[in-house]
Design a protein around this motif. Structure first.
Motif, PDB file in Angstrom:
ATOM      1  N   GLU A 213     110.604  31.167   1.992  1.00 11.25           N
ATOM      2  CA  GLU A 213     110.373  31.503   3.400  1.00 11.25           C
ATOM      3  C   GLU A 213     108.998  32.136   3.586  1.00 11.25           C
ATOM      4  OE1 GLU A 213     113.437  33.815   5.148  1.00 11.25           O
ATOM      5  OE2 GLU A 213     115.045  32.376   4.705  1.00 11.25           O
ATOM      6  N   LEU A 214     108.628  33.016   2.681  1.00 16.24           N
ATOM      7  CA  LEU A 214     107.315  33.646   2.784  1.00 16.24           C
ATOM      8  C   LEU A 214     106.197  32.633   2.602  1.00 16.24           C
ATOM      9  CD1 LEU A 214     107.938  36.940   0.728  1.00 16.24           C
ATOM     10  CD2 LEU A 214     107.784  36.714   3.211  1.00 16.24           C
ATOM     11  N   LYS A 215     106.413  31.702   1.693  1.00 10.97           N
ATOM     12  CA  LYS A 215     105.400  30.656   1.461  1.00 10.97           C
ATOM     13  C   LYS A 215     105.227  29.793   2.701  1.00 10.97           C
ATOM     14  CE  LYS A 215     104.247  26.858  -1.668  1.00 10.97           C
ATOM     15  NZ  LYS A 215     104.666  26.105  -2.878  1.00 10.97           N
ATOM     16  N   GLU A 216     106.338  29.386   3.312  1.00 12.38           N
ATOM     17  CA  GLU A 216     106.275  28.533   4.512  1.00 12.38           C
ATOM     18  C   GLU A 216     105.633  29.267   5.678  1.00 12.38           C
ATOM     19  OE1 GLU A 216     110.269  27.338   5.156  1.00 12.38           O
ATOM     20  OE2 GLU A 216     110.309  25.925   3.456  1.00 12.38           O
ATOM     21  N   ALA A 217     105.795  30.584   5.730  1.00  8.57           N
ATOM     22  CA  ALA A 217     105.202  31.376   6.810  1.00  8.57           C
ATOM     23  C   ALA A 217     103.747  31.718   6.539  1.00  8.57           C
ATOM     24  CB  ALA A 217     106.011  32.655   7.017  1.00  8.57           C
ATOM     25  N   GLY A 218     103.245  31.348   5.354  1.00  8.73           N
ATOM     26  CA  GLY A 218     101.846  31.573   5.043  1.00  8.73           C
ATOM     27  C   GLY A 218     101.537  32.937   4.467  1.00  8.73           C
ATOM     28  N   TYR A 219     102.562  33.721   4.139  1.00  8.68           N
ATOM     29  CA  TYR A 219     102.309  35.077   3.653  1.00  8.68           C
ATOM     30  C   TYR A 219     101.785  35.111   2.222  1.00  8.68           C
ATOM     31  CZ  TYR A 219     104.575  36.947   7.803  1.00  8.68           C
ATOM     32  OH  TYR A 219     104.891  37.257   9.103  1.00  8.68           O
ATOM     33  N   LEU A 220     102.009  34.049   1.459  1.00  9.35           N
ATOM     34  CA  LEU A 220     101.518  34.037   0.085  1.00  9.35           C
ATOM     35  C   LEU A 220     100.009  33.840   0.025  1.00  9.35           C
ATOM     36  CD1 LEU A 220     104.289  32.092  -1.845  1.00  9.35           C
ATOM     37  CD2 LEU A 220     104.160  34.511  -1.226  1.00  9.35           C
ATOM     38  N   GLU A 221      99.404  33.532   1.167  1.00  9.83           N
ATOM     39  CA  GLU A 221      97.947  33.389   1.219  1.00  9.83           C
ATOM     40  C   GLU A 221      97.251  34.725   1.449  1.00  9.83           C
ATOM     41  OE1 GLU A 221      96.724  30.464   0.483  1.00  9.83           O
ATOM     42  OE2 GLU A 221      98.776  29.689   0.375  1.00  9.83           O
ATOM     43  N   VAL A 222      98.035  35.751   1.767  1.00  9.11           N
ATOM     44  CA  VAL A 222      97.471  37.083   2.019  1.00  9.11           C
ATOM     45  C   VAL A 222      96.950  37.671   0.713  1.00  9.11           C
ATOM     46  CG1 VAL A 222      98.015  39.445   2.738  1.00  9.11           C
ATOM     47  CG2 VAL A 222      98.984  37.495   3.993  1.00  9.11           C
TER      48      VAL A 222
ATOM     49  N   THR B 130     107.765  37.929 -12.479  1.00 10.57           N
ATOM     50  CA  THR B 130     109.050  37.512 -11.876  1.00 10.57           C
ATOM     51  C   THR B 130     108.815  36.866 -10.528  1.00 10.57           C
ATOM     52  OG1 THR B 130     110.243  39.276 -13.014  1.00 10.57           O
ATOM     53  CG2 THR B 130     111.269  38.357 -11.052  1.00 10.57           C
ATOM     54  N   VAL B 131     107.915  37.457  -9.740  1.00 10.18           N
ATOM     55  CA  VAL B 131     107.617  36.895  -8.425  1.00 10.18           C
ATOM     56  C   VAL B 131     107.017  35.501  -8.566  1.00 10.18           C
ATOM     57  CG1 VAL B 131     106.190  37.147  -6.364  1.00 10.18           C
ATOM     58  CG2 VAL B 131     107.345  39.146  -7.332  1.00 10.18           C
ATOM     59  N   TYR B 132     106.092  35.329  -9.504  1.00 10.28           N
ATOM     60  CA  TYR B 132     105.486  33.995  -9.719  1.00 10.28           C
ATOM     61  C   TYR B 132     106.552  32.984 -10.128  1.00 10.28           C
ATOM     62  CZ  TYR B 132     100.664  35.597  -9.336  1.00 10.28           C
ATOM     63  OH  TYR B 132      99.451  36.096  -8.866  1.00 10.28           O
ATOM     64  N   ASN B 133     107.487  33.407 -10.982  1.00 12.40           N
ATOM     65  CA  ASN B 133     108.557  32.494 -11.402  1.00 12.40           C
ATOM     66  C   ASN B 133     109.458  32.120 -10.236  1.00 12.40           C
ATOM     67  OD1 ASN B 133     107.777  32.351 -14.094  1.00 12.40           O
ATOM     68  ND2 ASN B 133     108.999  34.141 -14.670  1.00 12.40           N
ATOM     69  N   ASP B 134     109.685  33.089  -9.327  1.00 12.46           N
ATOM     70  CA  ASP B 134     110.555  32.822  -8.188  1.00 12.46           C
ATOM     71  C   ASP B 134     109.940  31.856  -7.181  1.00 12.46           C
ATOM     72  OD1 ASP B 134     112.492  34.477  -9.211  1.00 12.46           O
ATOM     73  OD2 ASP B 134     111.896  36.238  -8.051  1.00 12.46           O
ATOM     74  N   THR B 135     108.647  31.698  -7.225  1.00  9.54           N
ATOM     75  CA  THR B 135     107.985  30.773  -6.283  1.00  9.54           C
ATOM     76  C   THR B 135     108.027  29.338  -6.777  1.00  9.54           C
ATOM     77  OG1 THR B 135     105.820  31.145  -7.331  1.00  9.54           O
ATOM     78  CG2 THR B 135     106.440  32.567  -5.468  1.00  9.54           C
ATOM     79  N   LYS B 136     108.374  29.115  -8.036  1.00  5.51           N
ATOM     80  CA  LYS B 136     108.373  27.767  -8.592  1.00  5.51           C
ATOM     81  C   LYS B 136     109.585  26.977  -8.111  1.00  5.51           C
ATOM     82  CE  LYS B 136     105.896  29.212 -12.748  1.00  5.51           C
ATOM     83  NZ  LYS B 136     105.929  29.329 -14.230  1.00  5.51           N
TER      84      LYS B 136
END
Length: 218
Positions: free
Chosen positions: A186-195, A212-218
Motif C-alpha cells: 500500500e505504501l509503495k502504491e501511494a508513492g511513499y517509498l520514494e520519500v 526486514t522492511v526490504y524483504n517485506d517489499t519483495k
C-alpha cells in the motif's frame, strides 16, 4: 508537651520483638541510603530513647549525628500512639536554611506503641539547581528560523502506518509478516517509498530492521 525524660519513662521496657524491628529498620535505611545517595538523607530514630534517638544516619545532609535527640515529630508520636504513622512529602528545612522535602514513617510494635521512625529528607535545592541547568540547556532563544530535522512526509508515513494497524485492531510493532507485506504494498502504491529515508522511517516505526522492511517489499 512532656519533656523527653518524662516521655522516656512512659515507654514500655525493650523486648526482643522491638529490638528485631529496630534492627530491620536499620538494614532498610542502609539500603535506601545506598540507593538514593547523595540526594536523600535517611535517618533511623529509636523513639524508646528520645533524648538520644538517632541510631543511624546515611547521606548526612542535616549535620546531625548518631545520638542526637528526637525531633518534634518524634516526640509527638511518643506522646500519642494515634499520631499518623506515615507523613509523606511535607515541606521541611535544614538548619542552614536549605529547603527540604521529607517523609517520616513511624514504626509500631505489636501492641501499637511507636518504637522507631524511618525518615527521608531530600535536599530540594540540589534538584532545583539541576532543573535550572536543564531549563537553560533546553531553551531555544535564537532567531526564528523555519527548519525541520524530520524528512519531508515522514510524519505522513507514520500516520499511514498507524491507520493501517488500527484497521486491524493492533499496533505497528505487532503486525505479522503478511500484514507488513500488505502494508508495504500500500505504501509503495501511494508513492511513499520514494520519500527520502522512507525505509529507515518505516523500520523505526514498525520496530524492525531495515533488512526486514526490504524483504517485506519483495
Amino acid at each position: 508537651m512532656s519533656s523527653m525524660k518524662d516521655l522516656s519513662r512512659k515507654r514500655p521496657p525493650p523486648n526482643s520483638e522491638q529490638e528485631s524491628l529496630v534492627e530491620q529498620i536499620k538494614q532498610i535505611a542502609q539500603g535506601l541510603g545506598a540507593t538514593f545517595a547523595p540526594f536523600c538523607e535517611i535517618v533511623v530514630h529509636d523513639l524508646r530513647t528520645p533524648e538520644h534517638s538517632i541510631l543511624a544516619i546515611h547521606n548526612n545532609l542535616s549535620g546531625r549525628e548518631v545520638g542526637d535527640p528526637a525531633t518534634e515529630l518524634g516526640l509527638a508520636r511518643i506522646a500519642d500512639k494515634n499520631y499518623p504513622q506515615v507523613l509523606a512529602n511535607y515541606t521541611n528545612q535544614f538548619a542552614d536554611g536549605r529547603r527540604a522535602k521529607s517523609t517520616s514513617v513511624g514504626i509500631k510494635d505489636s501492641k501499637g506503641h511507636y518504637i522507631a521512625a524511618l525518615c527521608l529528607n531530600i535536599d530540594v535545592t540540589l534538584f532545583r539547581s539541576i532543573q535550572d541547568i536543564l531549563n537553560q540547556f533546553c531553551s531555544a532563544n535564537g532567531a526564528a528560523i523555519k527548519e525541520s530535522l524530520d524528512p519531508a512526509n515522514a510524519e505522513t508515513i507514520r500516520e499511514r502506518i498507524d491507520q493501517f494497524a488500527i484497521s486491524l485492531a493492533t499496533t505497528p510493532q505487532s503486525l505479522k509478516t503478511e500484514q507488513r507485506r500488505t502494508l508495504m504494498q500500500e505504501l509503495k502504491e501511494a508513492g511513499y517509498l520514494e520519500v527520502r529515508r522512507s525505509m529507515e522511517i518505516i523500520a523505526q516505526h514498525l520496530g524492525v530492521s531495515r533488512a526486514t522492511v526490504y524483504n517485506d517489499t519483495k
